[in-house]
Design a protein around this motif. Structure first.
Motif, PDB file in Angstrom:
ATOM      1  N   ARG A  69       0.839  -1.207   0.000  1.00 44.15           N
ATOM      2  CA  ARG A  69       0.000   0.000   0.000  1.00 44.15           C
ATOM      3  C   ARG A  69       0.873   1.256   0.000  1.00 44.15           C
ATOM      4  O   ARG A  69       0.648   2.183  -0.798  1.00 44.15           O
ATOM      5  CB  ARG A  69      -0.920   0.006   1.224  1.00 44.15           C
ATOM      6  N   TYR A  70       1.851   1.299   0.884  1.00 51.65           N
ATOM      7  CA  TYR A  70       2.696   2.481   0.964  1.00 51.65           C
ATOM      8  C   TYR A  70       3.529   2.669  -0.309  1.00 51.65           C
ATOM      9  O   TYR A  70       3.765   3.802  -0.748  1.00 51.65           O
ATOM     10  CB  TYR A  70       3.612   2.410   2.187  1.00 51.65           C
ATOM     11  N   GLN A  71       3.958   1.560  -0.909  1.00 49.35           N
ATOM     12  CA  GLN A  71       4.726   1.672  -2.151  1.00 49.35           C
ATOM     13  C   GLN A  71       3.878   2.246  -3.281  1.00 49.35           C
ATOM     14  O   GLN A  71       4.362   3.029  -4.097  1.00 49.35           O
ATOM     15  CB  GLN A  71       5.296   0.307  -2.532  1.00 49.35           C
ATOM     16  N   LEU A  72       2.593   1.870  -3.325  1.00 48.18           N
ATOM     17  CA  LEU A  72       1.693   2.438  -4.333  1.00 48.18           C
ATOM     18  C   LEU A  72       1.494   3.935  -4.098  1.00 48.18           C
ATOM     19  O   LEU A  72       1.480   4.726  -5.046  1.00 48.18           O
ATOM     20  CB  LEU A  72       0.341   1.716  -4.306  1.00 48.18           C
ATOM     21  N   LEU A  73       1.345   4.326  -2.830  1.00 49.68           N
ATOM     22  CA  LEU A  73       1.203   5.745  -2.502  1.00 49.68           C
ATOM     23  C   LEU A  73       2.455   6.523  -2.909  1.00 49.68           C
ATOM     24  O   LEU A  73       2.375   7.630  -3.458  1.00 49.68           O
ATOM     25  CB  LEU A  73       0.948   5.909  -1.001  1.00 49.68           C
ATOM     26  N   ASN A  75       4.669   5.671  -5.230  1.00 49.01           N
ATOM     27  CA  ASN A  75       4.753   5.716  -6.695  1.00 49.01           C
ATOM     28  C   ASN A  75       3.868   6.823  -7.252  1.00 49.01           C
ATOM     29  O   ASN A  75       4.259   7.542  -8.181  1.00 49.01           O
ATOM     30  CB  ASN A  75       4.340   4.370  -7.289  1.00 49.01           C
ATOM     31  N   ASP A  76       2.666   6.953  -6.699  1.00 43.13           N
ATOM     32  CA  ASP A  76       1.741   7.984  -7.156  1.00 43.13           C
ATOM     33  C   ASP A  76       2.343   9.372  -6.956  1.00 43.13           C
ATOM     34  O   ASP A  76       2.299  10.226  -7.857  1.00 43.13           O
ATOM     35  CB  ASP A  76       0.419   7.863  -6.389  1.00 43.13           C
ATOM     36  N   GLU A  77       2.928   9.611  -5.785  1.00 51.11           N
ATOM     37  CA  GLU A  77       3.510  10.919  -5.498  1.00 51.11           C
ATOM     38  C   GLU A  77       4.739  11.192  -6.359  1.00 51.11           C
ATOM     39  O   GLU A  77       4.941  12.313  -6.850  1.00 51.11           O
ATOM     40  CB  GLU A  77       3.888  11.013  -4.008  1.00 51.11           C
ATOM     41  N   MET A  78       5.568  10.159  -6.561  1.00 48.77           N
ATOM     42  CA  MET A  78       6.796  10.361  -7.350  1.00 48.77           C
ATOM     43  C   MET A  78       6.477  10.580  -8.822  1.00 48.77           C
ATOM     44  O   MET A  78       7.197  11.292  -9.520  1.00 48.77           O
ATOM     45  CB  MET A  78       7.741   9.180  -7.151  1.00 48.77           C
ATOM     46  N   LEU A  79       5.377   9.984  -9.315  1.00 50.77           N
ATOM     47  CA  LEU A  79       4.959  10.243 -10.694  1.00 50.77           C
ATOM     48  C   LEU A  79       4.540  11.700 -10.880  1.00 50.77           C
ATOM     49  O   LEU A  79       4.550  12.213 -11.999  1.00 50.77           O
ATOM     50  CB  LEU A  79       3.805   9.316 -11.071  1.00 50.77           C
ATOM     51  N   GLN A  80       4.189  12.353  -9.778  1.00 50.59           N
ATOM     52  CA  GLN A  80       3.816  13.769  -9.827  1.00 50.59           C
ATOM     53  C   GLN A  80       5.008  14.681  -9.544  1.00 50.59           C
ATOM     54  O   GLN A  80       4.856  15.894  -9.391  1.00 50.59           O
ATOM     55  CB  GLN A  80       2.695  14.026  -8.822  1.00 50.59           C
ATOM     56  N   GLY A  81       6.194  14.065  -9.455  1.00 51.44           N
ATOM     57  CA  GLY A  81       7.415  14.862  -9.351  1.00 51.44           C
ATOM     58  C   GLY A  81       8.012  14.984  -7.968  1.00 51.44           C
ATOM     59  O   GLY A  81       9.032  15.662  -7.794  1.00 51.44           O
ATOM     60  N   LYS A  82       7.424  14.354  -6.965  1.00 48.03           N
ATOM     61  CA  LYS A  82       7.977  14.443  -5.619  1.00 48.03           C
ATOM     62  C   LYS A  82       9.123  13.457  -5.431  1.00 48.03           C
ATOM     63  O   LYS A  82       9.179  12.417  -6.080  1.00 48.03           O
ATOM     64  CB  LYS A  82       6.888  14.194  -4.579  1.00 48.03           C
ATOM     65  N   GLU A  89       6.948  11.050   6.634  1.00 52.07           N
ATOM     66  CA  GLU A  89       7.832  10.163   7.402  1.00 52.07           C
ATOM     67  C   GLU A  89       7.133   8.864   7.777  1.00 52.07           C
ATOM     68  O   GLU A  89       7.748   7.793   7.769  1.00 52.07           O
ATOM     69  CB  GLU A  89       8.290  10.900   8.664  1.00 52.07           C
ATOM     70  N   GLU A  90       5.830   8.942   8.090  1.00 57.80           N
ATOM     71  CA  GLU A  90       5.116   7.739   8.542  1.00 57.80           C
ATOM     72  C   GLU A  90       5.009   6.671   7.462  1.00 57.80           C
ATOM     73  O   GLU A  90       4.808   5.498   7.774  1.00 57.80           O
ATOM     74  CB  GLU A  90       3.715   8.103   9.055  1.00 57.80           C
ATOM     75  N   TRP A  91       5.150   7.046   6.204  1.00 55.16           N
ATOM     76  CA  TRP A  91       5.114   6.055   5.138  1.00 55.16           C
ATOM     77  C   TRP A  91       6.335   5.133   5.176  1.00 55.16           C
ATOM     78  O   TRP A  91       6.310   4.057   4.583  1.00 55.16           O
ATOM     79  CB  TRP A  91       5.052   6.740   3.776  1.00 55.16           C
ATOM     80  N   PHE A  92       7.380   5.559   5.856  1.00 55.47           N
ATOM     81  CA  PHE A  92       8.616   4.776   5.914  1.00 55.47           C
ATOM     82  C   PHE A  92       8.795   4.067   7.256  1.00 55.47           C
ATOM     83  O   PHE A  92       9.773   3.353   7.447  1.00 55.47           O
ATOM     84  CB  PHE A  92       9.818   5.688   5.649  1.00 55.47           C
ATOM     85  N   ALA A  93       7.824   4.270   8.168  1.00 56.40           N
ATOM     86  CA  ALA A  93       7.940   3.675   9.501  1.00 56.40           C
ATOM     87  C   ALA A  93       7.979   2.157   9.437  1.00 56.40           C
ATOM     88  O   ALA A  93       8.737   1.503  10.159  1.00 56.40           O
ATOM     89  CB  ALA A  93       6.785   4.146  10.385  1.00 56.40           C
TER      90      ALA A  93
END
Length: 215
Positions: A69-73, A75-82, A89-93
């Motif tokens: 789930r976090y990897q999909l989130l 990927n979505d953000e990085m496709l938008q340039g982030k 930070e909590e996505w990496f916990a």
């Protein structure tokens, strides 16, 4: 399922338009290719971490479902340039605590490693990278090569033991060349040739290749 559906349509077309015409042969080859792709992706293969393998892991492991789930989130953000460093930070916990007993949870830890590199926290990244190599039960080949390459880069940055760096490079040279078409590998080669080999010509070649790939 999509591959199988396309294969079925190809075979139907092959039967309808005649078995010896050029379009029919193309449809037949397309159908066979679709079946081969479906089997390759559907039969669980841990070495490839394909859909069949992931489906089994996701069913068995709550940690794997969270990691996915976090990897999909991400990927979505990085496709938008982030960048990784810009994500919550909590996505990496999870990557800091999960067991590396399957490819999905191991990928979560590898993302933590990449984030530390991006934030230039090299000491922490070095420890985590070595921990992944030592402890992971399911590490994708491309992730192993990437980690080894970055550990080499960090040793180059320290530049404390030239002989050690040369030994690391020669040990992994053939494997690392698999990554030669990635900008990060050319960045590492540039640093190696410039700081360790003291070969400005090779360093310049690596820099030129890096700029070409970066475009």
């Amino acid at each position: 399922l999509m591959n199988l559906a396309v294969s079925a349509l190809c075979f139907a077309g092959w039967l309808c338009i005649g078995k010896e015409s050029v379009p029919a042969i193309c449809l037949l080859l397309g159908g066979l290719l679709g079946i081969g792709t479906a089997l390759m992706n559907g039969i669980p293969l841990s070495s490839l971490a394909n859909d069949g393998y992931n489906a089994i892991i996701l069913r068995k492991s709550k940690e794997a479902r969270m990691a996915f789930r976090y990897q999909l989130l991400m990927n979505d953000e990085m496709l938008q340039g982030k960048r990784l460093s810009e994500l919550p930070e909590e996505w990496f916990a999870l990557g800091k605590t999960c067991r590396m007993d399957n490819a999905l949870t191991t990928s979560a830890v590898v993302l933590c490693f990449s984030r530390l590199l991006e934030m230039r926290q090299f000491e922490e990244a070095g420890k985590l990278g070595q921990h992944i190599l030592d402890e992971s039960e399911e590490l994708a080949n491309v992730h192993e090569l990437m980690i080894r390459a970055e550990l080499l880069f960090m040793e180059i940055l320290r530049c404390e033991e030239t002989a050690k760096v040369k030994q690391m490079y020669e040990r992994d040279k053939k494997k690392l060349m698999v990554l030669k078409n990635m900008p990060s590998m050319q960045r590492i080669l540039y640093a190696y040739y410039l700081c360790i080999e003291k070969d400005e010509k090779k360093a310049e070649q690596a820099k030129t290749q890096f700029e070409k790939l970066a475009k």
